[in-house]
Scaffold this active site. Sequence first.
Site: not given
Ligand code: FAD
Length: 400
Positions: A32-33, A223
């Site tokens: 994690e970065q 909510y």
């Molecule tokens: C307004 C809004 C409302 C939302 N509501 C909902 C909801 O009600 N229900 C729902 O299910 N989802 C919801 N979402 C979507 C949800 O928040 C995301 O889809 C989800 O958090 C994505 O998770 P992820 O782990 O794929 O990505 P991220 O949470 O973006 O995690 C990616 C991680 O990788 C790290 N990273 C990036 N590049 C690198 C690299 N090169 N090397 C090492 N680490 C790296 C980052 O620092 C980060 O910690 C919402 C989003 C928004 C914007």
Amino acid sequence: MDTPLLIAGGGIGGLAAALALARQQIPSRVIEQADAWAEVGAGIQLGPNVVRVLKSWGLGDALQEMASFPQMLRVRDALNGRMLGVLHFDSQFGLRYGAPYATVHRADLHRVLLDEVLRQYGIQPQLQRRIERYRTCADGGLEVELHGTGAEAVTEQLQVPMLIGADGLWSRVRKQLLPGEAEPRYSGILAYRALVPQATLPACLRSRQVTAWLGPDLHAVQYPVRGGSHLNVVIMIRGPRPEDLQDWDHAANAGHLRTALQHTALPVRGLADAIASWRLWPLCDRPPVRAAREMAQGQVALLGDAAHPMRPFLAQGAGMAIEDAAVLAQCLQAQGQRPQALQQYAQQRWQRVSRVQQRSIRNGGIFHSTGWLRWGRDTGMRLLGERLIDVPWLYGQCVV
Ligand SMILES: Cc1cc2nc3c(=O)[nH]c(=O)nc-3n(C[C@H](O)[C@H](O)[C@H](O)COP(=O)(O)OP(=O)(O)OC[C@H]3O[C@@H](n4cnc5c(N)ncnc54)[C@H](O)[C@@H]3O)c2cc1C
């Protein structure tokens, strides 16, 4: 024991993947970065399709402690406050889908996943390391280059059997897997988000249910989270593209928000007036996934927002990342750490996530509609009620 595979990113998707894999005795290492785990993200809704997966991982008790379980989703007109439709999260709903509808704070869900991978499986994600690039070696394995993101200027090369890109919307792993692709696109919508203790709100603005307020070119969702002690509020309005899209978490100008809401009903305007501190997220996404090869090739797979960033109009972004994790673990368990396992994962996932992406875009248009489309939406909801709001193909499909 197999060599650990590498997971880029320790968000909800990366940690869910580490947990799902560990439960199948598949070792992984999470990179994690970030410097530290931050309380980012506000609320997340979890449909029964997601709650079922979390329960199957033994997280039912943890969810019970940290989540809220609203009894209904109310859809209301943001201009005049009229009730347009209701979906009851009652015992029938629970029976239909085998799990309740839950709402959580993202940080609480993240902490539960982190505790579980750490305490039960001894996986300590490595902070302050960014996955920079990878290359395929002659023996079929991968060499991955990591850079330090903290004070230490380090570069490391790791030999790993597989790489899972769970590195979010601006994924570097994706950039390499799908070269030449355009950057994520700005949707034209700004999301103002706030999380407040309910006790600080006037009694008429507190709520234990999910309410979606639909208006022309705007909508709001509220909510409860943290067992109901806090209210999560998201208000989405049209707005110009901010300069820096990657720095998504801005302190918001509440004045702009209040102006945009000046013609809305009192409970919507009231929230904007009563809450002092807002964060601003420009909503970005990518076109829906078109083929399995966009989610996995060779020894590399994408998961969560890295694979299928979506607009939040179906509230399933984190949910799809959790489902991805469950399916990925099943495929690797069945096939071993071979490229075929990743191809199978992509085959099983791409059409479902693509459909959720498409439906999220469509919902955005319907939620924000004006004129005849708005009239049609409201009439449809009045006539069809729950049948229009419920999403059986999404909530009912079992991935575990
Ligand atoms: C307004 C809004 C409302 C939302 N509501 C909902 C909801 O009600 N229900 C729902 O299910 N989802 C919801 N979402 C979507 C949800 O928040 C995301 O889809 C989800 O958090 C994505 O998770 P992820 O782990 O794929 O990505 P991220 O949470 O973006 O995690 C990616 C991680 O990788 C790290 N990273 C990036 N590049 C690198 C690299 N090169 N090397 C090492 N680490 C790296 C980052 O620092 C980060 O910690 C919402 C989003 C928004 C914007």
